[in-house]
Design a protein around this motif. Structure first.
Motif, PDB file in Angstrom:
ATOM      1  N   SER A  71       0.801  -1.221   0.000  1.00 23.84           N
ATOM      2  CA  SER A  71       0.000   0.000   0.000  1.00 23.84           C
ATOM      3  C   SER A  71       0.834   1.272   0.000  1.00 23.84           C
ATOM      4  N   TRP A  95      -5.847   1.162  -3.008  1.00 26.97           N
ATOM      5  CA  TRP A  95      -6.514   1.419  -1.726  1.00 26.97           C
ATOM      6  C   TRP A  95      -8.035   1.387  -1.886  1.00 26.97           C
ATOM      7  N   GLN A 427       0.953  13.233   0.338  1.00 26.75           N
ATOM      8  CA  GLN A 427      -0.159  12.694  -0.437  1.00 26.75           C
ATOM      9  C   GLN A 427       0.423  11.681  -1.414  1.00 26.75           C
ATOM     10  N   LEU A 439      -4.412   9.034  -2.117  1.00 32.59           N
ATOM     11  CA  LEU A 439      -4.613   8.742  -0.705  1.00 32.59           C
ATOM     12  C   LEU A 439      -4.123   9.950   0.075  1.00 32.59           C
ATOM     13  N   ASP A 443      -6.589   9.942   5.631  1.00 34.97           N
ATOM     14  CA  ASP A 443      -7.648   9.147   5.020  1.00 34.97           C
ATOM     15  C   ASP A 443      -7.903   7.899   5.868  1.00 34.97           C
ATOM     16  N   ARG A 445      -8.594   5.073   5.023  1.00 31.82           N
ATOM     17  CA  ARG A 445      -8.042   3.865   4.392  1.00 31.82           C
ATOM     18  C   ARG A 445      -6.603   3.578   4.824  1.00 31.82           C
ATOM     19  N   TYR A 446      -6.017   4.458   5.626  1.00 32.00           N
ATOM     20  CA  TYR A 446      -4.719   4.144   6.217  1.00 32.00           C
ATOM     21  C   TYR A 446      -4.836   3.039   7.270  1.00 32.00           C
TER      22      TYR A 446
END
Length: 465
Positions: A71, A95, A427, A439, A443, A445-446
């Motif tokens: 990721s 992601w 970013q 991402l 966020d 999604r981390y």
């Protein structure tokens, strides 16, 4: 790239036998079949911990590398390579918000791999209570107990840095942590608890392990005092507790020895594997699978490759020109052909340097950074970096950390903690067929999604996407 030589021949026969029965079971849905060989002696318990195929493999599902490296922003793949991936693997790369289907199997491989390490640790810690510690068995007894505590805390740390938010002192008592399984019966009801409870457990396990372990193990697959100090330093760095991180990092260097830093001038930069497996810098050996995300189809970001000066040997030790995919790919693993996810002296130097700079010991921090870099440049060509300004010095240290610890599964943790500081936020983005996927700092999604099967069977709270 050349395949790694089989190193298992150097390990005890009991360990090799153990490897033949190793496997990754899913957490909270399948109980590993350990009834075939009930551990009754210290030798039995040590054999469980010597199963390097499980205990020293990070997030092993046999088909993907760990999610943190997959990721992160260390690498990129071209459109054709992306199109060749399964849908779940594509979601990891961009992601994706989905947590269904194949994507969930990718998550389970990493999540379940870490919990499959925790299970034998709990078995050992429970079983050793039935063995009497005596003067004759004290060293073996302590090593077994200390090792189980170390392996468990290491797995907990990988899980919390992947599946929880970055530690924040003001919200740590409310932010969800991870399930802290500490029982080997599978009757234990688990919940996520808080982030503070998770880190407290990791630190307590390590502090309990420290006096039990030898300074130097028989092999780097086994924990040691130096490994405990290094893992505590990494833990405190993840928590952004820099004074404590500096203390542990310096203790590690003192115990392990600064003379073990590799001089890259002695390496064959033309080799497919220029850095030897189990080299002197390795404090604790741990590996992760190398596949789609990090094999020869992946190239490092151009801005990363060009950040190395020509006399910086890492430029040729770490990378080779990949003519097939138009860029440079990584070869500088500390684990043969696999990703190195263990603990090494260079990381400890960088933790110490950063932590000292952040706590206004700029001179000491810069001295440690320069001591490391002098071993990385062509002999006689390195000019020591200098700065008396903490902010400028910190930028220098962070830049070198970025360049030194490529493909170590650490960049994801760094992105998360640095994104807590506006001046260091990053970013990251992927470009697929002209479309940019981003991402942003902070966020949700981390924090990786918890596998659906674990959610369904245990009622754990899912991370938002």
């Amino acid at each position: 790239m050349k395949s790694s030589k089989n190193i298992l021949m150097i390990l005890p026969l009991a360990l090799i036998c153990c490897l033949t029965i190793s496997g990754c079971k899913k957490f909270l849905d399948e109980k590993p079949d350990i009834k075939l060989a009930v551990p009754e002696t210290l030798r039995d318990l040590q054999a469980l911990l010597d199963n390097s195929g499980k205990m020293n493999t990070s997030g092993s599902n046999g088909r993907s590398t760990d999610l943190p490296e997959a990721s992160s922003d260390n690498y990129q793949i071209d459109d054709e390579s992306y199109e060749s991936l399964e849908q779940g693997t594509r979601n990891v790369y961009i992601w994706g918000p989905e947590v269904m289907g194949i994507y969930d199997s990718e998550i389970e491989g990493c999540w379940g791999g870490h919990y499959s390490v925790i299970t034998p640790c709990n078995t050992v810690l429970k079983s050793i209570e039935d063995i009497k510690r005596t003067p004759a068995n004290a060293a073996a007894y302590d090593n077994v107990r200390g090792s189980a505590l170390f392996f468990r805390s290491n797995a907990f740390l990988w899980l919390v840095t992947g599946w929880s938010k970055t530690f924040n002192e003001s919200t740590a008592d409310q932010d969800p942590g991870i399930p802290l399984r500490k029982d080997d019966t599978y009757n234990e009801k688990v919940s996520r608890g808080t982030l503070r409870q998770t880190y407290d457990q990791i630190i307590n396990d390590l502090n309990e392990a420290l006096p039990l372990l030898p300074e130097k193990p028989v092999h780097s697959y086994r924990p040691s005092k130096a490994a405990v100090h290094a893992l505590l330093a990494r833990t405190y760095l993840a928590m952004r507790k820099y004074e404590l991180a500096a203390t542990e990092a310096k203790a590690c260097i003192q115990v392990f020895g600064s003379s073990k830093l590799l001089n890259y001038n002695s390496l064959d930069v033309t080799s497919d594997e220029p850095i030897a497996r189990f080299n002197p810098e390795v404090i604790f050996s741990m590996e992760s699978f190398t596949t789609t995300y990090t094999d020869e189809t992946a190239t490092v970001k151009a801005e990363l490759y060009t950040s190395y000066a020509d006399n910086d040997l890492r430029k040729t030790v770490f990378y080779y020109e990949n003519e097939d995919f138009g860029g440079y790919s990584f070869k500088g693993h500390y684990a043969g052909y696999r990703l190195f996810t263990g603990l090494a002296l260079d990381e400890v130097y960088l933790i110490a340097a950063e932590s000292m700079v952040r706590t206004n010991k700029v001179g000491e921090g810069m001295d440690l950074l320069n001591e490391l870099l002098a071993k990385r440049w062509v002999t006689g060509s390195f000019t020591p970096l200098q700065s008396s300004d903490p902010a400028a010095a910190l930028l220098l240290v962070l830049k070198e950390r970025r360049k030194e610890l490529v493909m170590r599964n650490l960049r994801w943790m760094d992105l998360k903690r640095l994104n807590m500081e506006p001046e260091h936020q990053v970013q990251i983005s992927r470009t697929i067929k002209g479309k940019i996927e981003k991402l942003e700092p902070g966020d949700p999604r981390y924090s990786f999604p918890i596998p659906l099967r674990s959610i369904q069977m245990s009622g754990l709270t899912q991370n938002p996407r």
